[in-house]
Design an enzyme around this catalytic site. Structure first.
Site, mmCIF file in Angstrom:
data_model
loop_
_atom_site.group_PDB
_atom_site.id
_atom_site.type_symbol
_atom_site.label_atom_id
_atom_site.label_comp_id
_atom_site.label_asym_id
_atom_site.label_seq_id
_atom_site.Cartn_x
_atom_site.Cartn_y
_atom_site.Cartn_z
ATOM 1 N N ASP A 99 51.051 71.752 79.240
ATOM 2 C CA ASP A 99 50.159 70.820 78.550
ATOM 3 C C ASP A 99 48.941 71.554 78.019
ATOM 4 O OD1 ASP A 99 48.841 68.636 77.581
ATOM 5 O OD2 ASP A 99 48.505 67.671 79.507
ATOM 6 N N ASP B 199 47.693 68.564 69.216
ATOM 7 C CA ASP B 199 48.202 68.414 70.585
ATOM 8 C C ASP B 199 49.711 68.640 70.618
ATOM 9 O OD1 ASP B 199 48.233 67.738 73.357
ATOM 10 O OD2 ASP B 199 48.955 65.752 72.793
#
Length: 483
Positions: free
Chosen positions: A94, A311
């Protein structure tokens, strides 16, 4: 047989997935991607992004040193080697969260198995000779919490507790242990190395992080900007610079995820907005086939978490309503004769057996500060759902800042088949179109030597390879070689 010899044998058995490495040492991680093509369930992808956006809401206005967020339905996960003796742990990757944390022994709500077919491992500090508890008065602890911990005493460990916007939570204590990796010492040559890192030892999980979620893993590795991240810790002890890159290959499968300085290919950069919890950039223009979109004036205001977020953990692209409506109108108007319809009540689709979608629709270009642009080709922003059904990946944004302003969220759909470089040393981000299965050249910062790091494969016998398309994950750590 030592660790290096075992890793060499592992690399000889690679499973048709390629990855380039970078910098002066490398961590070799097998990574599986959850969503792979052809797409069979667009609803599952959007559900993944909706869960992620729920977590965005709790942190989008957080300060730079915040704890970030998790992603229980991660697009990518990798294998880490921690402890003495070393053990394997599967963690979600992440770029939007900061700390590394694992599920630990004594946790009754932590997952032990998942539908991905792997047996999960609870980290046990007592079984590692190099593990020790991080005390509450440790510098790492006081820095992470911006001051002393309340009621801290000599027997108290440094706690961590992260709550997310969707109601999920992880909590426990910080521990310190060895992380084992391979360091690049020459062209296509590595040696084994390790470094002590601090990470969360979770004894309580809830929501989508708990044993009730069939997609949970051993933990999460965050590549956010905070000092508590693995990247920042390795940089603090001189192992690396705070620079990392990824290149996600949707053509051949595989790609790059690396820590260190890229020499080739060359790329342009744009400034990162400072003091943001995520990787925010300032958008200047959008055009569809050269036809500009009228942007709302507040989209240029990057304060309070506004602006555009990059992202890799989000799949699709989310745009404010006014931008989405203009973009879709311009895209669809350039191709007459096709019958468009709404699929699953949320995706604009059409039926056509022609796979040359780049000839049917226009490119969409996003322009940022310092003249850097990101071009989305039709094959980037469209999904082949079956043999003839094509769907668009553009979506209306549901993510807002605290003051109610909508955000632009650029996900994996536009980031694939490009090399992205996050330079936290200079607070810039850059990218270029790239063949993510080809080799790259990297620089040893201490000696000035430049190395070529080629493609590698991953053994098909690994338990992480039971389903789906695999991304071999190489973290190439810029090593400070001894003189």
């Amino acid at each position: 047989m030592d660790l290096r010899e075992r890793l060499v044998l592992l690399l000889l058995g690679l499973f048709v997935v390629q990855l380039c490495g970078l910098a002066n040492a490398n961590l070799v991680f097998p990574v599986e991607r959850k969503f792979k093509g052809p797409i069979e369930n667009l609803g599952a992808i959007k559900a993944h992004d909706a869960s992620r956006r729920g977590r965005f809401l709790s942190v989008v206005d957080a300060p730079l040193g915040g704890n970030g967020r998790a992603n229980s339905n991660g697009l990518y996960y990798t294998k880490l080697v921690l402890g003495s003796p070393p053990k394997d742990y599967y963690v979600q990757v992440d770029t939007g969260s900061d700390i590394l944390w694992l599920n630990c022994v004594g946790c009754s709500t932590c997952p032990k198995k998942n539908r991905l077919g792997m047996d999960l491992t609870l980290y046990d500090p007592k079984e590692s000779k190099t593990s020790y508890m991080v005390p509450c008065d440790d510098k790492f602890c006081t820095t992470t919490y911006s001051g002393p911990i309340s009621n801290c005493n000599k027997d108290m460990s440094c706690p961590y507790s992260i709550s997310y916007g969707d109601g999920s939570m992880t909590s426990g204590s910080y521990v310190k242990d060895y992380l084992t990796f391979n360091r690049v010492s020459g062209d296509l040559h590595t040696v084994s190395d390790n470094s002590s890192v601090i990470f969360g030892c979770g004894n309580k999980q809830s929501g989508t992080l708990s044993s009730t979620n069939s997609e949970s893993l051993d933990g999460i590795i965050g590549f956010g900007q905070a000092n508590s991240s693995l990247l920042s810790q390795l940089a603090a002890v001189g192992k690396v610079k705070r620079i990392f890159s990824h290149c996600l290959d949707t053509i051949n499968g595989g790609g790059i995820f690396a820590i260190g300085e890229v020499v080739q290919p060359k790329f342009k950069t744009t400034p990162l907005v400072p003091r943001m919890a995520h990787y925010n950039v300032v958008l200047k223009d959008i055009d569809v086939g050269g036809d500009p979109i009228q942007l709302p004036t507040d989209i240029f205001d990057s304060s309070n978490g506004r602006g555009t977020i990059i992202d890799s953990g989000t799949t699709l692209v989310y745009l404010p309503n006014s931008i989405y409506n203009q973009l879709m109108e311009k895209v669809l108007n350039q191709k007459t004769g096709l019958k468009f319809y709404l699929y699953e009540e949320q995706f604009t689709c059409f039926d056509d057996s022609n796979e040359k979608v780049d000839e049917l629709f226009p490119t969409v270009k996003f322009a940022f500060e310092e003249g850097l642009s990101l071009t989305a080709y039709p094959h980037d922003y469209m999904f082949l759902l079956d043999k003839k059904r094509w769907c668009f990946g553009w979506q209306k944004s549901m993510t807002q800042t605290k003051d109610g302003r909508e955000l632009i969220l650029l996900g994996d759909m536009l980031l694939s088949n490009k090399l992205f470089v996050y330079d936290l040393e200079n607070m810039t981000i850059g990218w270029t179109d790239y063949n993510c299965s080809s080799s790259i050249t990297v620089k040893d910062d201490k000696t000035g030597s430049v190395y070529t790091v080629g493609a590698h494969n991953l053994s098909s016998t690994s338990t992480v390879l039971l389903i789906g398309r695999i991304l071999t994950f190489f973290l190439l750590l810029v090593a400070m070689l001894s003189t």
